[in-house]
Design a protein around this motif. Structure first.
Motif, short mmCIF file in Angstrom:
data_model
loop_
_atom_site.label_atom_id
_atom_site.label_comp_id
_atom_site.label_asym_id
_atom_site.label_seq_id
_atom_site.Cartn_x
_atom_site.Cartn_y
_atom_site.Cartn_z
N LEU A 1 -24.43 60.91 84.88
CA LEU A 1 -23.36 60.82 85.86
C LEU A 1 -23.89 60.89 87.29
O LEU A 1 -25.04 61.26 87.53
CB LEU A 1 -22.35 61.96 85.63
N LEU B 1 -19.15 56.58 79.73
CA LEU B 1 -19.68 56.01 80.96
C LEU B 1 -18.94 54.75 81.36
O LEU B 1 -18.83 54.42 82.54
CB LEU B 1 -21.17 55.72 80.81
N SER C 1 -22.09 65.25 87.90
CA SER C 1 -23.12 65.91 87.09
C SER C 1 -23.20 67.40 87.44
O SER C 1 -23.26 68.26 86.55
CB SER C 1 -24.47 65.25 87.33
N GLN D 1 -14.99 56.16 82.91
CA GLN D 1 -15.10 57.43 83.62
C GLN D 1 -13.77 57.90 84.21
O GLN D 1 -13.52 59.10 84.31
CB GLN D 1 -16.18 57.34 84.70
#
Length: 252
Positions: free
Chosen positions: A177, A65, A182, A68
């Motif tokens: 995300l 995270l 996602s 990214q």
């Protein structure tokens, strides 16, 4: 009430009823499809979690995270390498029709995923470039036997493990995300799970029977690679020794 007016009223009523019924049917179908897809994802995910020796550490998810841009760059490399591996197997084992068919389809799908990751990167202003490889694949391949059919069996078992881990990590990352990424990662679960099953089936075919002993050997190695700290973040790395952004990371 004249006949023309009655006909118009009846027509309007029937049209409204038909529209309502069709709308309800469409809504029910969409709900059933969504429910079926969700159950399929859950079933595939449960099967893969049962197969793998451990879950991805939360520390790695936190690293992902925070990096990214780098995650997407290495993801693109992974898709390209997966296609290359499938093609390499096709060139080496030309007398195996099942392998040729499944690896041909896998290579096409992985290259399509590569293109999709590149498109996401472009939209986010992330440049694709060279990265040093993770120790993951090399660590697994160090235990591959040198003679056939053992070599082929081991390569296929490794392929199954890598695809399973990729699927597990997509599922682990998706809840954290943004919606676009996602949805993309959730959309990859079905194909990645099928790739895992295809590799495992081909390994059993090449071995002439179960491959649990070789799977156990490589899963033990894989667990160490996943859980032990790494100095660089990659899609298949362990958690970073220090939670700092990689020099290749691009903020999103």
């Amino acid at each position: 009430m004249n006949d023309a007016l009655q006909s118009t009223i009846h027509s309007t009523i029937h049209s409204t009823i038909d529209s309502t019924i069709n709308s309800n049917i469409d809504s029910t179908i969409e709900t059933n499809i969504d429910s079926t897809n969700e159950r399929t994802h859950e079933s595939a995910h449960d099967s893969i979690n049962a197969f793998l020796p451990c879950r991805t550490p939360q520390a790695w998810i936190d690293n992902a995270l925070a990096n990214q841009g780098l995650l997407l760059i290495d993801h693109a490399h992974c898709e390209k390498k997966a296609a290359s591996t499938a093609l390499s197997l096709m060139y080496r084992y030309v007398d195996n029709p099942d392998l040729l068919h499944k690896m041909s389809r896998l290579a096409r799908e992985e290259l399509r995923h590569f293109e999709q990751v590149l498109a996401l990167m472009t939209a986010r202003g992330i440049s694709y470039g060279h990265l040093t490889p993770a120790r993951y694949a090399a660590g697994l391949r160090a235990a591959v036997r040198s003679t056939e059919p053992g070599r082929l069996v081991d390569l296929l078992v490794i392929g199954a493990i890598i695809e399973a881990r990729s699927c597990e990590r997509f599922a682990a990352l998706a809840p954290y995300l943004d919606t676009e990424l996602s949805n993309f990662y959730n959309g990859l679960l079905k194909s990645e799970a099928r790739h895992y099953r295809d590799y495992l089936a081909l390994a059993e075919q090449a071995n002439g029977g179960p491959v649990e002993d070789r799977v156990a050997v490589f899963l033990a190695i894989e667990q160490e690679l996943i859980e032990q700290p790494d100095s660089e973040f990659r899609f298949h790395s362990g958690p970073l020794t220090q939670p700092v952004a990689d020099k290749h990371a691009v903020p999103i």
